[in-house]
Design a protein around this motif. Sequence first.
Motif, PDB file in Angstrom:
ATOM      1  N   ARG A 149       0.855  -1.191   0.000  1.00  0.00           N
ATOM      2  CA  ARG A 149       0.000   0.000   0.000  1.00  0.00           C
ATOM      3  C   ARG A 149       0.895   1.247   0.000  1.00  0.00           C
ATOM      4  O   ARG A 149       2.119   1.143   0.096  1.00  0.00           O
ATOM      5  CB  ARG A 149      -0.893   0.010   1.233  1.00  0.00           C
ATOM      6  CG  ARG A 149      -1.949  -1.100   1.265  1.00  0.00           C
ATOM      7  CD  ARG A 149      -3.168  -0.729   0.468  1.00  0.00           C
ATOM      8  NE  ARG A 149      -4.203  -1.755   0.528  1.00  0.00           N
ATOM      9  CZ  ARG A 149      -5.505  -1.487   0.569  1.00  0.00           C
ATOM     10  NH1 ARG A 149      -5.927  -0.229   0.559  1.00  0.00           N
ATOM     11  NH2 ARG A 149      -6.384  -2.461   0.598  1.00  0.00           N
ATOM     12  N   ILE A 150       0.286   2.436  -0.041  1.00  0.00           N
ATOM     13  CA  ILE A 150       1.084   3.660   0.066  1.00  0.00           C
ATOM     14  C   ILE A 150       1.337   4.009   1.530  1.00  0.00           C
ATOM     15  O   ILE A 150       2.127   4.908   1.830  1.00  0.00           O
ATOM     16  CB  ILE A 150       0.430   4.852  -0.663  1.00  0.00           C
ATOM     17  CG1 ILE A 150      -0.954   5.157  -0.100  1.00  0.00           C
ATOM     18  CG2 ILE A 150       0.345   4.583  -2.165  1.00  0.00           C
ATOM     19  CD1 ILE A 150      -1.582   6.436  -0.674  1.00  0.00           C
ATOM     20  N   GLY A 151       0.689   3.275   2.431  1.00  0.00           N
ATOM     21  CA  GLY A 151       0.850   3.507   3.858  1.00  0.00           C
ATOM     22  C   GLY A 151      -0.324   2.912   4.607  1.00  0.00           C
ATOM     23  O   GLY A 151      -1.278   2.415   4.000  1.00  0.00           O
ATOM     24  N   VAL A 152      -0.263   2.957   5.930  1.00  0.00           N
ATOM     25  CA  VAL A 152      -1.370   2.473   6.751  1.00  0.00           C
ATOM     26  C   VAL A 152      -1.643   3.474   7.874  1.00  0.00           C
ATOM     27  O   VAL A 152      -0.750   4.192   8.332  1.00  0.00           O
ATOM     28  CB  VAL A 152      -1.088   1.083   7.362  1.00  0.00           C
ATOM     29  CG1 VAL A 152      -0.962   0.025   6.276  1.00  0.00           C
ATOM     30  CG2 VAL A 152       0.153   1.098   8.238  1.00  0.00           C
ATOM     31  N   ASP A 153      -2.915   3.487   8.273  1.00  0.00           N
ATOM     32  CA  ASP A 153      -3.362   4.281   9.421  1.00  0.00           C
ATOM     33  C   ASP A 153      -2.861   5.730   9.357  1.00  0.00           C
ATOM     34  O   ASP A 153      -3.078   6.398   8.359  1.00  0.00           O
ATOM     35  CB  ASP A 153      -2.954   3.590  10.724  1.00  0.00           C
ATOM     36  CG  ASP A 153      -3.663   2.250  10.895  1.00  0.00           C
ATOM     37  OD1 ASP A 153      -4.685   2.020  10.213  1.00  0.00           O
ATOM     38  OD2 ASP A 153      -3.194   1.430  11.701  1.00  0.00           O
ATOM     39  N   GLU A 154      -2.161   6.175  10.395  1.00  0.00           N
ATOM     40  CA  GLU A 154      -1.772   7.585  10.470  1.00  0.00           C
ATOM     41  C   GLU A 154      -0.463   7.889   9.739  1.00  0.00           C
ATOM     42  O   GLU A 154       0.029   9.020   9.797  1.00  0.00           O
ATOM     43  CB  GLU A 154      -1.645   8.013  11.945  1.00  0.00           C
ATOM     44  CG  GLU A 154      -2.924   7.859  12.759  1.00  0.00           C
ATOM     45  CD  GLU A 154      -4.087   8.674  12.191  1.00  0.00           C
ATOM     46  OE1 GLU A 154      -3.845   9.697  11.526  1.00  0.00           O
ATOM     47  OE2 GLU A 154      -5.246   8.262  12.422  1.00  0.00           O
ATOM     48  N   GLN A 155       0.124   6.904   9.101  1.00  0.00           N
ATOM     49  CA  GLN A 155       1.354   7.159   8.350  1.00  0.00           C
ATOM     50  C   GLN A 155       1.116   8.216   7.264  1.00  0.00           C
ATOM     51  O   GLN A 155       0.050   8.261   6.656  1.00  0.00           O
ATOM     52  CB  GLN A 155       1.863   5.875   7.687  1.00  0.00           C
ATOM     53  CG  GLN A 155       2.449   4.856   8.638  1.00  0.00           C
ATOM     54  CD  GLN A 155       2.937   3.614   7.904  1.00  0.00           C
ATOM     55  OE1 GLN A 155       2.442   3.264   6.837  1.00  0.00           O
ATOM     56  NE2 GLN A 155       3.922   2.943   8.483  1.00  0.00           N
ATOM     57  N   ILE A 178       2.239  -1.223  -6.338  1.00  0.00           N
ATOM     58  CA  ILE A 178       1.747  -0.329  -5.286  1.00  0.00           C
ATOM     59  C   ILE A 178       0.250  -0.118  -5.444  1.00  0.00           C
ATOM     60  O   ILE A 178      -0.214   0.423  -6.455  1.00  0.00           O
ATOM     61  CB  ILE A 178       2.464   1.036  -5.339  1.00  0.00           C
ATOM     62  CG1 ILE A 178       3.986   0.844  -5.227  1.00  0.00           C
ATOM     63  CG2 ILE A 178       1.956   1.943  -4.224  1.00  0.00           C
ATOM     64  CD1 ILE A 178       4.780   2.128  -5.440  1.00  0.00           C
ATOM     65  N   HIS A 179      -0.513  -0.551  -4.441  1.00  0.00           N
ATOM     66  CA  HIS A 179      -1.939  -0.227  -4.374  1.00  0.00           C
ATOM     67  C   HIS A 179      -2.023   1.220  -3.900  1.00  0.00           C
ATOM     68  O   HIS A 179      -1.604   1.533  -2.787  1.00  0.00           O
ATOM     69  CB  HIS A 179      -2.652  -1.166  -3.404  1.00  0.00           C
ATOM     70  CG  HIS A 179      -4.131  -0.996  -3.382  1.00  0.00           C
ATOM     71  ND1 HIS A 179      -4.995  -2.014  -3.037  1.00  0.00           N
ATOM     72  CD2 HIS A 179      -4.929   0.061  -3.680  1.00  0.00           C
ATOM     73  CE1 HIS A 179      -6.248  -1.587  -3.107  1.00  0.00           C
ATOM     74  NE2 HIS A 179      -6.224  -0.315  -3.483  1.00  0.00           N
ATOM     75  N   ALA A 180      -2.566   2.078  -4.744  1.00  0.00           N
ATOM     76  CA  ALA A 180      -2.465   3.525  -4.530  1.00  0.00           C
ATOM     77  C   ALA A 180      -3.448   4.056  -3.490  1.00  0.00           C
ATOM     78  O   ALA A 180      -3.982   5.157  -3.627  1.00  0.00           O
ATOM     79  CB  ALA A 180      -2.656   4.251  -5.861  1.00  0.00           C
ATOM     80  N   ARG A 181      -3.688   3.273  -2.447  1.00  0.00           N
ATOM     81  CA  ARG A 181      -4.532   3.696  -1.326  1.00  0.00           C
ATOM     82  C   ARG A 181      -3.831   3.339  -0.027  1.00  0.00           C
ATOM     83  O   ARG A 181      -3.125   2.354   0.053  1.00  0.00           O
ATOM     84  CB  ARG A 181      -5.880   2.956  -1.316  1.00  0.00           C
ATOM     85  CG  ARG A 181      -6.912   3.394  -2.324  1.00  0.00           C
ATOM     86  CD  ARG A 181      -8.226   2.677  -2.031  1.00  0.00           C
ATOM     87  NE  ARG A 181      -9.298   3.130  -2.903  1.00  0.00           N
ATOM     88  CZ  ARG A 181      -9.644   2.518  -4.031  1.00  0.00           C
ATOM     89  NH1 ARG A 181      -9.011   1.423  -4.401  1.00  0.00           N
ATOM     90  NH2 ARG A 181     -10.619   2.993  -4.777  1.00  0.00           N
ATOM     91  N   LYS A 182      -4.090   4.133   0.993  1.00  0.00           N
ATOM     92  CA  LYS A 182      -3.758   3.718   2.347  1.00  0.00           C
ATOM     93  C   LYS A 182      -4.629   2.530   2.734  1.00  0.00           C
ATOM     94  O   LYS A 182      -5.699   2.314   2.168  1.00  0.00           O
ATOM     95  CB  LYS A 182      -4.070   4.851   3.326  1.00  0.00           C
ATOM     96  CG  LYS A 182      -2.898   5.672   3.786  1.00  0.00           C
ATOM     97  CD  LYS A 182      -3.382   6.555   4.928  1.00  0.00           C
ATOM     98  CE  LYS A 182      -2.271   7.443   5.444  1.00  0.00           C
ATOM     99  NZ  LYS A 182      -2.713   8.196   6.632  1.00  0.00           N
ATOM    100  N   ILE A 196     -12.877   3.053   0.173  1.00  0.00           N
ATOM    101  CA  ILE A 196     -13.025   4.323   0.896  1.00  0.00           C
ATOM    102  C   ILE A 196     -11.751   5.166   0.917  1.00  0.00           C
ATOM    103  O   ILE A 196     -11.809   6.369   0.607  1.00  0.00           O
ATOM    104  CB  ILE A 196     -13.556   4.064   2.327  1.00  0.00           C
ATOM    105  CG1 ILE A 196     -15.002   3.544   2.245  1.00  0.00           C
ATOM    106  CG2 ILE A 196     -13.492   5.320   3.175  1.00  0.00           C
ATOM    107  CD1 ILE A 196     -15.609   3.177   3.583  1.00  0.00           C
ATOM    108  N   PRO A 197     -10.599   4.623   1.282  1.00  0.00           N
ATOM    109  CA  PRO A 197      -9.406   5.492   1.275  1.00  0.00           C
ATOM    110  C   PRO A 197      -9.180   6.053  -0.127  1.00  0.00           C
ATOM    111  O   PRO A 197      -9.276   5.320  -1.119  1.00  0.00           O
ATOM    112  CB  PRO A 197      -8.278   4.539   1.685  1.00  0.00           C
ATOM    113  CG  PRO A 197      -8.956   3.439   2.431  1.00  0.00           C
ATOM    114  CD  PRO A 197     -10.276   3.252   1.748  1.00  0.00           C
ATOM    115  N   PRO A 198      -8.909   7.341  -0.246  1.00  0.00           N
ATOM    116  CA  PRO A 198      -8.767   7.932  -1.584  1.00  0.00           C
ATOM    117  C   PRO A 198      -7.543   7.414  -2.325  1.00  0.00           C
ATOM    118  O   PRO A 198      -6.518   7.086  -1.723  1.00  0.00           O
ATOM    119  CB  PRO A 198      -8.633   9.435  -1.287  1.00  0.00           C
ATOM    120  CG  PRO A 198      -8.159   9.505   0.130  1.00  0.00           C
ATOM    121  CD  PRO A 198      -8.751   8.330   0.831  1.00  0.00           C
ATOM    122  N   LEU A 199      -7.687   7.332  -3.622  1.00  0.00           N
ATOM    123  CA  LEU A 199      -6.579   6.928  -4.483  1.00  0.00           C
ATOM    124  C   LEU A 199      -5.599   8.078  -4.648  1.00  0.00           C
ATOM    125  O   LEU A 199      -5.994   9.239  -4.742  1.00  0.00           O
ATOM    126  CB  LEU A 199      -7.108   6.512  -5.860  1.00  0.00           C
ATOM    127  CG  LEU A 199      -7.847   5.174  -5.907  1.00  0.00           C
ATOM    128  CD1 LEU A 199      -8.745   5.106  -7.133  1.00  0.00           C
ATOM    129  CD2 LEU A 199      -6.862   4.016  -5.898  1.00  0.00           C
TER     130      LEU A 199
END
Length: 342
Positions: A149-155, A178-182, A196-199
């Motif tokens: 992913r591009i990150g998780v949670d508050e990253q 890379i999945h372009a969402r958190k 839900i997380p934006p791309l």
Amino acid sequence: MANPKKQEKTGFSDVRRAARLSVAPMMEWTDRHCRYLHRLLSHQSLLYTEMVTAPALVRGGALHLLDHNVEEHPVALQLGGSDPVELAQAALLGGEAGYDEINLNCGCPSDRVQSGAFGAILMQSPDLVADCVAEMRAKVAVEITVKCRIGVDEQEPRDILPVFLEKIRAAGCQRVTIHARKAWLKGLSPKENRDIPPLDYDLVHEMKRAYPDMHISINGGIDTLDAAVTQLEQGLDGVMVGRAAYHQPTDILAAADARIFGSGEVRDPFEVVMQMLPYIEAQMGQGARLHQITRHMLGLFAGRPGARAWRRMLSEGASRPGSGPELVQQALGQLVREPIAV
């Protein structure tokens, strides 16, 4: 149809070329029957297994999870795990089974995956991921890749993603999807994490510019072949398509060889169904049930005249005792044949 244990491996360059368009690993969807169907639609795209956990292979001895058909190549095995030694052992088993690539899952946000300390939660441990990559590379000759992913949670993705890529690159990983969402590990379900997380496509393109030597594929929200072509034209090395490739496989894959790879004909889904019939007969002769195969075929004619009748006949009839290839032929009679748009 069994895959021989020892066979000529697809070369790195061949798999990288195939990765221009790939079908994402999807739990309970991209099994061997699904991949056989997808290979008939596109001879050149890269196919992925469902995620197979390293503990299932190494501790559980579930080597049947590695079964696949020779015809599926090029095909990649996706592994889940977080123990470098165990992942290396699982990668060795995958390499011996004939897979062309071993991929490490650093993107799945499900609770079950988190409880095993792997999947998207590994975005929080780039040093551990690098250790896993290094151990796997030491065991197998095929390429080790990562899906993240591009990150998780508050990253903050613009802070963490370059660090993550630097670490795995230093460990020898040269190809990443890379999945372009958190991923939000708490508060969103796996299904919600896909929508839900934006791309942030721009960030993935930034990473390609920052790491031009890495082969970077993009994943997330790409639901047409036109959209995949656009991403490639904008400089990315590959595009991975998930749900759209499963639910509308003809739309994504039938013209992929011609449009993405520049060679090969556009596949006719009617002909693909006819090619599936001997496969269905052979698999049922080995104990498979019809619905285990036809469930992957429901979307072949999505959006075309008769598609609803096709889906209904297969959905209702494939689980009935005695159903076989003749049901598929009957369902085919519900459709109106149309040319495939390129």
